[in-house]
Design an enzyme around this catalytic site. Structure first.
Site, PDB file in Angstrom:
ATOM      1  N   SER A 165      41.345   7.557  27.414  1.00  0.00           N
ATOM      2  CA  SER A 165      40.946   6.186  27.743  1.00  0.00           C
ATOM      3  C   SER A 165      39.426   6.034  27.734  1.00  0.00           C
ATOM      4  O   SER A 165      38.718   6.633  28.542  1.00  0.00           O
ATOM      5  CB  SER A 165      41.495   5.802  29.117  1.00  0.00           C
ATOM      6  OG  SER A 165      40.944   4.562  29.501  1.00  0.00           O
ATOM      7  N   HIS A 171      42.799   5.098  23.678  1.00  0.00           N
ATOM      8  CA  HIS A 171      43.251   4.036  24.585  1.00  0.00           C
ATOM      9  C   HIS A 171      42.051   3.157  24.966  1.00  0.00           C
ATOM     10  O   HIS A 171      41.007   3.661  25.370  1.00  0.00           O
ATOM     11  CB  HIS A 171      43.851   4.700  25.830  1.00  0.00           C
ATOM     12  CG  HIS A 171      44.498   3.763  26.791  1.00  0.00           C
ATOM     13  ND1 HIS A 171      45.806   3.360  26.675  1.00  0.00           N
ATOM     14  CD2 HIS A 171      44.020   3.173  27.919  1.00  0.00           C
ATOM     15  CE1 HIS A 171      46.117   2.556  27.683  1.00  0.00           C
ATOM     16  NE2 HIS A 171      45.042   2.418  28.451  1.00  0.00           N
ATOM     17  N   ASP A 216      40.854  -0.205  27.240  1.00  0.00           N
ATOM     18  CA  ASP A 216      41.225  -1.072  28.371  1.00  0.00           C
ATOM     19  C   ASP A 216      40.419  -2.364  28.383  1.00  0.00           C
ATOM     20  O   ASP A 216      39.225  -2.331  28.681  1.00  0.00           O
ATOM     21  CB  ASP A 216      40.966  -0.332  29.684  1.00  0.00           C
ATOM     22  CG  ASP A 216      41.912   0.824  29.886  1.00  0.00           C
ATOM     23  OD1 ASP A 216      43.129   0.584  29.921  1.00  0.00           O
ATOM     24  OD2 ASP A 216      41.435   1.970  29.993  1.00  0.00           O
ATOM     25  N   MET A 254      39.775  -5.873  30.275  1.00  0.00           N
ATOM     26  CA  MET A 254      40.015  -6.515  31.587  1.00  0.00           C
ATOM     27  C   MET A 254      39.280  -7.846  31.650  1.00  0.00           C
ATOM     28  O   MET A 254      38.179  -7.961  31.111  1.00  0.00           O
ATOM     29  CB  MET A 254      39.482  -5.619  32.709  1.00  0.00           C
ATOM     30  CG  MET A 254      40.069  -4.227  32.715  1.00  0.00           C
ATOM     31  SD  MET A 254      39.350  -3.263  34.054  1.00  0.00           S
ATOM     32  CE  MET A 254      39.946  -1.629  33.610  1.00  0.00           C
ATOM     33  N   HIS A 258      45.144  -1.761  25.645  1.00  0.00           N
ATOM     34  CA  HIS A 258      45.819  -2.114  26.897  1.00  0.00           C
ATOM     35  C   HIS A 258      45.133  -3.363  27.453  1.00  0.00           C
ATOM     36  O   HIS A 258      44.017  -3.283  27.959  1.00  0.00           O
ATOM     37  CB  HIS A 258      45.701  -0.917  27.856  1.00  0.00           C
ATOM     38  CG  HIS A 258      46.253  -1.168  29.219  1.00  0.00           C
ATOM     39  ND1 HIS A 258      45.975  -0.339  30.289  1.00  0.00           N
ATOM     40  CD2 HIS A 258      47.065  -2.141  29.717  1.00  0.00           C
ATOM     41  CE1 HIS A 258      46.590  -0.796  31.369  1.00  0.00           C
ATOM     42  NE2 HIS A 258      47.247  -1.885  31.049  1.00  0.00           N
ATOM     43  N   MET A 305      52.088   2.051  34.822  1.00  0.00           N
ATOM     44  CA  MET A 305      50.829   2.285  35.528  1.00  0.00           C
ATOM     45  C   MET A 305      51.113   3.208  36.714  1.00  0.00           C
ATOM     46  O   MET A 305      51.958   2.898  37.551  1.00  0.00           O
ATOM     47  CB  MET A 305      50.237   0.964  36.051  1.00  0.00           C
ATOM     48  CG  MET A 305      49.728   0.007  34.993  1.00  0.00           C
ATOM     49  SD  MET A 305      48.610   0.723  33.773  1.00  0.00           S
ATOM     50  CE  MET A 305      47.290   1.361  34.806  1.00  0.00           C
ATOM     51  N   GLY A 364      42.823  -1.545  36.793  1.00  0.00           N
ATOM     52  CA  GLY A 364      41.500  -2.140  37.024  1.00  0.00           C
ATOM     53  C   GLY A 364      40.368  -1.130  37.071  1.00  0.00           C
ATOM     54  O   GLY A 364      39.220  -1.484  36.815  1.00  0.00           O
ATOM     55  N   PHE A 365      40.681   0.121  37.382  1.00  0.00           N
ATOM     56  CA  PHE A 365      39.615   1.100  37.566  1.00  0.00           C
ATOM     57  C   PHE A 365      40.048   2.488  37.079  1.00  0.00           C
ATOM     58  O   PHE A 365      41.221   2.839  37.207  1.00  0.00           O
ATOM     59  CB  PHE A 365      39.221   1.202  39.050  1.00  0.00           C
ATOM     60  CG  PHE A 365      38.806  -0.117  39.631  1.00  0.00           C
ATOM     61  CD1 PHE A 365      37.492  -0.550  39.535  1.00  0.00           C
ATOM     62  CD2 PHE A 365      39.744  -0.946  40.236  1.00  0.00           C
ATOM     63  CE1 PHE A 365      37.113  -1.793  40.052  1.00  0.00           C
ATOM     64  CE2 PHE A 365      39.381  -2.187  40.757  1.00  0.00           C
ATOM     65  CZ  PHE A 365      38.061  -2.611  40.660  1.00  0.00           C
ATOM     66  N   GLY A 366      39.073   3.247  36.593  1.00  0.00           N
ATOM     67  CA  GLY A 366      39.333   4.646  36.251  1.00  0.00           C
ATOM     68  C   GLY A 366      39.152   5.511  37.487  1.00  0.00           C
ATOM     69  O   GLY A 366      38.631   5.054  38.515  1.00  0.00           O
ATOM     70  N   GLY A 367      39.608   6.743  37.410  1.00  0.00           N
ATOM     71  CA  GLY A 367      39.333   7.723  38.456  1.00  0.00           C
ATOM     72  C   GLY A 367      40.057   7.527  39.781  1.00  0.00           C
ATOM     73  O   GLY A 367      39.617   8.031  40.807  1.00  0.00           O
ATOM     74  N   ASP A 380      49.776   5.820  32.510  1.00  0.00           N
ATOM     75  CA  ASP A 380      48.348   5.521  32.564  1.00  0.00           C
ATOM     76  C   ASP A 380      47.878   5.514  34.026  1.00  0.00           C
ATOM     77  O   ASP A 380      48.340   4.704  34.824  1.00  0.00           O
ATOM     78  CB  ASP A 380      48.124   4.142  31.916  1.00  0.00           C
ATOM     79  CG  ASP A 380      46.663   3.754  31.806  1.00  0.00           C
ATOM     80  OD1 ASP A 380      45.799   4.595  32.114  1.00  0.00           O
ATOM     81  OD2 ASP A 380      46.401   2.604  31.410  1.00  0.00           O
ATOM     82  N   GLY A 381      46.937   6.435  34.333  1.00  0.00           N
ATOM     83  CA  GLY A 381      46.321   6.454  35.656  1.00  0.00           C
ATOM     84  C   GLY A 381      46.494   7.775  36.377  1.00  0.00           C
ATOM     85  O   GLY A 381      47.621   8.201  36.619  1.00  0.00           O
ATOM     86  N   GLY A 382      45.382   8.436  36.676  1.00  0.00           N
ATOM     87  CA  GLY A 382      45.427   9.678  37.444  1.00  0.00           C
ATOM     88  C   GLY A 382      46.070  10.844  36.700  1.00  0.00           C
ATOM     89  O   GLY A 382      46.567  11.778  37.337  1.00  0.00           O
ATOM     90  N   GLY A 441      41.655   9.113  31.298  1.00  0.00           N
ATOM     91  CA  GLY A 441      40.284   8.630  31.205  1.00  0.00           C
ATOM     92  C   GLY A 441      39.280   9.611  31.764  1.00  0.00           C
ATOM     93  O   GLY A 441      38.673  10.407  31.046  1.00  0.00           O
ATOM     94  N   SER A 442      39.126   9.579  33.098  1.00  0.00           N
ATOM     95  CA  SER A 442      38.068  10.387  33.719  1.00  0.00           C
ATOM     96  C   SER A 442      38.279  11.889  33.500  1.00  0.00           C
ATOM     97  O   SER A 442      37.305  12.632  33.297  1.00  0.00           O
ATOM     98  CB  SER A 442      37.976  10.069  35.212  1.00  0.00           C
ATOM     99  OG  SER A 442      39.257  10.073  35.803  1.00  0.00           O
TER     100      SER A 442
HETATM  101  C1  DX5 Z   1      43.074   1.604  34.592  1.00  0.00           C
HETATM  102  C2  DX5 Z   1      43.135   1.833  33.104  1.00  0.00           C
HETATM  103  C3  DX5 Z   1      43.239   3.248  32.719  1.00  0.00           C
HETATM  104  C4  DX5 Z   1      42.075   4.114  33.153  1.00  0.00           C
HETATM  105  C5  DX5 Z   1      42.664   5.429  33.563  1.00  0.00           C
HETATM  106  O1  DX5 Z   1      43.301   0.270  34.855  1.00  0.00           O
HETATM  107  O2  DX5 Z   1      44.251   1.163  32.549  1.00  0.00           O
HETATM  108  O3  DX5 Z   1      43.483   3.411  31.315  1.00  0.00           O
HETATM  109  O4  DX5 Z   1      41.105   4.323  32.163  1.00  0.00           O
HETATM  110  O5  DX5 Z   1      41.680   6.192  34.146  1.00  0.00           O
HETATM  111  P1  DX5 Z   1      41.976   7.616  34.825  1.00  0.00           P
HETATM  112  O6  DX5 Z   1      42.658   8.480  33.784  1.00  0.00           O
HETATM  113  O7  DX5 Z   1      40.625   8.087  35.191  1.00  0.00           O
HETATM  114  O8  DX5 Z   1      42.879   7.356  35.987  1.00  0.00           O
HETATM  115 ZN    ZN Z   2      44.823   1.622  30.425  1.00  0.00          ZN
END
Ligand code: DX5
Ligand code: ZN
Length: 218
Positions: free
Chosen positions: A8, A33, A35, A37, A66, A137, A142-145, A175-177, A197-198
């Site tokens: 991501s 990927h 994102d 928003m 996404h 999800m 809304g946020f990474g990490g 997607d997420g964590g 992502g992170s």
């Molecule tokens: C969050 C995004 C994700 C995000 C995941 O709303 O849809 O794609 O980048 O980030 P990580 O992998 O760091 O949880």
């Molecule tokens: Zn995403």
């Protein structure tokens, strides 16, 4: 089945996007990927079509877009024009989901439906045969990490059952964590596509991290 890895871009270094895309091109990543928003559907704003268009010109991997926006049906043509291969829309943002899925297919893209953590998988029962991907999800969008929501593992298992019951070919994306501890458990539970992502972009060696995710098989 081989796991599809979709890093991501949200956690990339935006000052050096060219270098980040070069890394993705050289890596074993299957997709990229992206994102989007709008600050309305989710409490954050990321990037939009100028970035998708620019990345689409140089990225050799299919773009997995996404959309965390209201009225994603108004942006199907623009998403296709950016070169996206996959368009994921949120179930919660689509009143006429069936029509939107059809329009995504008509525009030549694969269609994904994304569910927020609080949306049960059974709302997809009547559309599971029409979608290419269901994205769950495993954090609030809304946020990474953010921290992985543990109940997502059982949700993957329920979605796998629903797909089999419906005779659907849909792939499961999470997607997420997604990181070292959660990725193997997700793949074991039935996930086909890992978004990360992170864990990838903040790693000392992103390419090696992508390689390690590619080692996970069902
Ligand atoms: C969050 C995004 C994700 C995000 C995941 O709303 O849809 O794609 O980048 O980030 P990580 O992998 O760091 O949880
Ligand atoms: Zn995403």
């Amino acid at each position: 089945m081989e796991t599809i890895v979709s890093p991501s871009l949200l956690s990339a270094n935006f000052l050096h996007l060219d270098k980040e895309i070069e890394m993705i091109n050289e890596s074993e990543a299957d997709w990229l990927h992206m994102d989007v928003m709008d600050g309305v559907f989710v409490p954050n704003i990321s990037f939009g079509f100028p970035i998708l268009d620019a990345v689409g010109k140089v990225c050799k991997k299919p773009m997995d877009v996404h959309l965390m926006i209201v009225h994603p049906e108004n942006y199907i043509q623009q998403t296709a024009k950016s070169g996206a291969a996959i368009m994921n829309v949120h179930y919660e943002a689509c009143v006429h989901l069936h029509r939107t899925i059809q329009a995504i297919h008509d525009a030549g893209m694969k269609a994904g439906v994304t569910l927020n953590p609080s949306t049960p998988v059974n709302v997809l029962e009547d559309i599971i045969g029409d979608v290419d991907i269901v994205q769950l999800m495993s954090v609030n969008p809304g946020f990474g990490g953010q921290k992985f929501i543990e109940s997502s593992i059982k949700k993957v298992q329920r979605l796998r059952q629903l797909i089999e019951r419906g005779g659907s070919q849909a792939l499961i994306e999470v997607d997420g964590g997604v990181q070292v501890d959660t990725a193997p458990r997700l793949v074991e539970a039935g996930v086909d596509i890992l978004v990360s992502g992170s864990y990838v972009f903040k790693a000392a060696d992103p390419k090696a991290t992508i390689h390690s995710l590619k080692q996970l098989h069902r």
